[in-house]
Design a protein around this motif. Structure first.
Motif, PDB file in Angstrom:
ATOM      1  N   LEU A 319     -10.783  -1.613  -9.604  1.00 25.01           N
ATOM      2  CA  LEU A 319      -9.765  -2.472 -10.201  1.00 25.01           C
ATOM      3  C   LEU A 319     -10.373  -3.561 -11.080  1.00 25.01           C
ATOM      4  O   LEU A 319      -9.789  -3.948 -12.098  1.00 25.01           O
ATOM      5  CB  LEU A 319      -8.914  -3.119  -9.097  1.00 25.01           C
ATOM      6  CG  LEU A 319      -8.166  -2.187  -8.156  1.00 25.01           C
ATOM      7  CD1 LEU A 319      -7.357  -2.998  -7.156  1.00 25.01           C
ATOM      8  CD2 LEU A 319      -7.261  -1.242  -8.926  1.00 25.01           C
ATOM      9  N   TYR A 339      -1.333  -5.136  -6.626  1.00 22.22           N
ATOM     10  CA  TYR A 339      -1.898  -4.053  -5.809  1.00 22.22           C
ATOM     11  C   TYR A 339      -1.646  -4.366  -4.340  1.00 22.22           C
ATOM     12  O   TYR A 339      -2.269  -5.257  -3.767  1.00 22.22           O
ATOM     13  CB  TYR A 339      -3.398  -3.903  -6.066  1.00 22.22           C
ATOM     14  CG  TYR A 339      -3.979  -2.622  -5.494  1.00 22.22           C
ATOM     15  CD1 TYR A 339      -4.072  -1.484  -6.272  1.00 22.22           C
ATOM     16  CD2 TYR A 339      -4.412  -2.558  -4.174  1.00 22.22           C
ATOM     17  CE1 TYR A 339      -4.593  -0.298  -5.767  1.00 22.22           C
ATOM     18  CE2 TYR A 339      -4.930  -1.386  -3.652  1.00 22.22           C
ATOM     19  CZ  TYR A 339      -5.018  -0.261  -4.444  1.00 22.22           C
ATOM     20  OH  TYR A 339      -5.534   0.909  -3.926  1.00 22.22           O
ATOM     21  N   LEU A 343      -8.096  -3.608  -0.026  1.00 21.85           N
ATOM     22  CA  LEU A 343      -9.004  -3.937  -1.133  1.00 21.85           C
ATOM     23  C   LEU A 343     -10.381  -4.280  -0.588  1.00 21.85           C
ATOM     24  O   LEU A 343     -10.507  -4.874   0.488  1.00 21.85           O
ATOM     25  CB  LEU A 343      -8.469  -5.130  -1.929  1.00 21.85           C
ATOM     26  CG  LEU A 343      -7.207  -4.910  -2.766  1.00 21.85           C
ATOM     27  CD1 LEU A 343      -6.656  -6.241  -3.239  1.00 21.85           C
ATOM     28  CD2 LEU A 343      -7.495  -4.011  -3.955  1.00 21.85           C
ATOM     29  N   GLY A 368      -3.105  -6.600  -0.225  1.00 17.51           N
ATOM     30  CA  GLY A 368      -3.462  -7.133  -1.525  1.00 17.51           C
ATOM     31  C   GLY A 368      -3.642  -8.642  -1.507  1.00 17.51           C
ATOM     32  O   GLY A 368      -3.258  -9.330  -0.550  1.00 17.51           O
ATOM     33  N   GLY A 478      -9.869  -0.638  -5.043  1.00 14.89           N
ATOM     34  CA  GLY A 478      -8.619  -0.365  -4.355  1.00 14.89           C
ATOM     35  C   GLY A 478      -8.746   0.848  -3.450  1.00 14.89           C
ATOM     36  O   GLY A 478      -9.200   1.910  -3.885  1.00 14.89           O
ATOM     37  N   ALA A 484      -0.481   3.215  -3.963  1.00 20.03           N
ATOM     38  CA  ALA A 484      -0.716   1.794  -4.251  1.00 20.03           C
ATOM     39  C   ALA A 484      -1.033   1.583  -5.722  1.00 20.03           C
ATOM     40  O   ALA A 484      -0.604   0.591  -6.325  1.00 20.03           O
ATOM     41  CB  ALA A 484      -1.845   1.259  -3.372  1.00 20.03           C
ATOM     42  N   GLN A 485      -1.778   2.523  -6.317  1.00 18.10           N
ATOM     43  CA  GLN A 485      -2.109   2.399  -7.736  1.00 18.10           C
ATOM     44  C   GLN A 485      -0.867   2.555  -8.608  1.00 18.10           C
ATOM     45  O   GLN A 485      -0.683   1.843  -9.597  1.00 18.10           O
ATOM     46  CB  GLN A 485      -3.147   3.452  -8.117  1.00 18.10           C
ATOM     47  CG  GLN A 485      -3.693   3.311  -9.526  1.00 18.10           C
ATOM     48  CD  GLN A 485      -4.425   2.005  -9.744  1.00 18.10           C
ATOM     49  OE1 GLN A 485      -5.403   1.715  -9.071  1.00 18.10           O
ATOM     50  NE2 GLN A 485      -3.945   1.200 -10.670  1.00 18.10           N
ATOM     51  N   GLN A 488       1.134  -0.654  -8.489  1.00 21.04           N
ATOM     52  CA  GLN A 488       0.554  -1.697  -9.338  1.00 21.04           C
ATOM     53  C   GLN A 488       0.806  -1.415 -10.822  1.00 21.04           C
ATOM     54  O   GLN A 488       1.120  -2.341 -11.591  1.00 21.04           O
ATOM     55  CB  GLN A 488      -0.952  -1.817  -9.098  1.00 21.04           C
ATOM     56  CG  GLN A 488      -1.550  -3.011  -9.833  1.00 21.04           C
ATOM     57  CD  GLN A 488      -3.060  -2.982  -9.882  1.00 21.04           C
ATOM     58  OE1 GLN A 488      -3.664  -1.920  -9.935  1.00 21.04           O
ATOM     59  NE2 GLN A 488      -3.681  -4.153  -9.863  1.00 21.04           N
TER      60      GLN A 488
END
Length: 536
Positions: A319, A339, A343, A368, A478, A484-485, A488
């Protein structure tokens, strides 16, 4: 079910077989095992021939690319005996080979009901046996005790490298075997595990012995490591290491190609150094090390980084990188905002640049980052990644896992402003790790200031005093998966749309001069205190 059913019928009166089938069914693997036995077994003897079963566990490499050529030569010779050692150690064979009952017993004893300590001992038993058959001296002894074994003897740093490499090969194979079977070439990355070996040596040596943690020649170190201490280090520092063997065992036994052509690997796999390792702080070896301390979904994301042969695919999880996106909290925030998943923040820093002794640490959070002036989070862990590996998990006493605070947008006076930056552990003003807003300086405090994370050092020779170091590189990875991507990406698109809308002023919405923003601004400048009544 074919031959598997025939063999099962021969033993259908056996309570032992019924128990084995129940255990296999509890893992969900019974149907797959039945199919595998049917394909591997001889139709006449209803047993799997020993050479065929040994071939299922064969793990040999054609080429090895590494800095220590003599070490690699020994390691390659070591792996040539994996298949025969696995079968001889974990399967009881009859005259015609391994029948259905013994086939199930070999699987269930290893994959169904075995506790972690037993699996770890089995890993060392396997290593000892393959060393003996490869003609490599080994000083390991095992004493049977109440259906378990106790380990004694000693290991060298080179032995520790070999054990870790074998486990890496097991992990790599379990992730890629079904995808690469039948291909002309399979590529595996040989990792640098010196940070793990140094961690093992550090935990095994006596108080009067000294170790240079900056020494890169780990394989040449002349330490004698007690086997019991190495086993204890493996169980505590890398609790999932033995699972690599379990996954390999399960994958090789349960994945059987549908035809004989696929059953024959056209050529042994190659063992090469991947270019991915040269591009990031978060190398495959470090990703694998962290995965050996984890459970759950985060661990499942690690193979994408550990065993990826495609740099672009690996970087999908990246990220933020300060050398690419720019240093500072604002640049960092622009890339991580939105996000909502696990992480991993990784920082490379040094105290004294002249001695070329930089170190790398990491912080894993299961959610996040948020812009708050207080600590938050539900779980997390800290890691020393280089030159030596340490995992510092949650203590369960406090919940000051993460702190991330930007400059407040309001201009109001704050008598006690909160620090601006990113932090982990400790308390506000006494954070265990604090990264300043410019990403130039990182402050590390002793663990006595922190009740959120367990005790442990984050870099070599860390003392009681506060340490300030210069930051070289910062990365954020990430680990929340594709979902999750996507979330975001949708968040960033929405924010970009709102920003563009706010920049536009449609003058057609103002019907006359009295309603225009210019008129309102001029009136405020002329007499800002005038009482105005809204026209209705």
């Amino acid at each position: 079910m074919g031959q598997g059913q025939s063999s099962s019928d021969d033993h259908n009166q056996s309570p032992a077989l019924q128990q084995l089938q129940t255990l296999a069914a509890s893992t969900g693997a019974l149907p797959v095992l039945q199919q595998a036995f049917s394909r591997l077994s001889d139709p006449q003897t209803h047993s799997v021939p020993i050479p065929r079963l040994q071939k299922r566990f064969d793990l040999r490499f054609q080429e090895v690319d590494c800095d220590h050529e003599p070490v690699v030569t020994e390691f390659n010779r070591l792996l040539s005996h994996v298949g025969s050692a696995v079968v001889d150690l974990f399967f009881d064979a009859g005259k015609n080979g391994v029948d259905w009952c013994m086939f199930l017993k070999g699987y269930t004893n290893f994959c169904a009901r075995t506790v972690a300590s037993t699996v770890c001992i089995n890993l060392f038993r396997l290593y000892s046996l393959i060393c003996s058959r490869a003609g490599i001296p080994i000083d390991l002894k095992f004493v049977s005790c109440d259906e378990d074994f106790k380990i004694s003897g000693s290991l060298s740093p080179k032995d520790t490298i070999f054990v870790l490499w074998v486990c890496w090969a097991f992990s790599w194979d379990s992730k890629t075997f079904s995808l690469s079977t039948g291909k002309e070439k399979r590529v595996c990355t040989l990792p640098d595990v010196s940070h793990l070996v140094l961690s093992c040596i550090e935990s095994c040596i006596e108080g009067d012995q000294k170790i240079d943690l900056w020494d890169s020649s780990v394989a040449d170190m002349n330490f004698i490591l007690p086997a019991a201490k190495v086993y204890a280090w493996t169980s505590t520092a890398l609790p999932n290491l033995a699972d690599c063997f379990v996954q390999f065992f399960h994958g090789r036994l349960c994945f059987i190609p549908t035809n004989e052509k696929e059953l024959e690997l056209s050529s042994p796999p190659q063992f090469l150094e991947s270019p991915v390792t040269q591009t990031a702080l978060f190398t495959p070896a470090r990703a694998w090390s962290i995965s050996l301390t984890l459970r759950g979904p985060v661990r499942e994301e690690m193979p994408k980084i550990c065993f990826s042969e495609n740099l672009d695919k690996m970087n999908e999880n990246l990220l933020y990188r300060s050398s690419v996106h720019g240093k500072g909290l604002n640049r960092f925030w622009a890339n991580v905002v939105g996000y909502n998943g696990p992480l991993l923040l990784i920082i490379s820093a040094y105290v004294n640049k002249s001695n070329n002794q930089s170190w790398i640490i990491g912080a894993l959070t299961n959610q996040g980052f948020e812009n708050k002036d207080s600590f938050y989070g539900s779980s997390g862990s800290l890691y020393a990644l280089s030159p030596v590996f340490h995992a510092i998990l949650s203590s369960g006493k406090e919940r000051n896992f993460v702190y991330s605070h930007l400059h407040p947008t309001s201009r109001s006076y704050e008598p006690h402003p909160k620090p601006v930056g990113v932090a982990f552990g400790g308390s506000i003003g006494n954070e265990r790790i604090f990264l300043d807003e410019d990403f130039n300086t990182i402050t590390i405090r002793h663990h006595f200031t922190d009740k959120t994370y367990q005790h442990g050092t984050l870099f070599p020779n860390q003392g009681l005093l506060v340490t300030e170091a210069r930051v070289q590189e910062v990365e954020v990875w990430g680990l929340g998966g594709k979902k999750a991507q996507e979330v975001q990406d949708a968040y960033k698109k929405r924010e970009q749309l709102f920003t563009e809308q706010r920049r536009k002023v449609d003058l057609r919405t103002f019907t006359n001069w009295e309603d225009s923003p210019e008129k309102i601004m001029m009136d405020m400048v002329t007499d800002p205190n005038a009482v105005r009544r809204e026209d209705r």
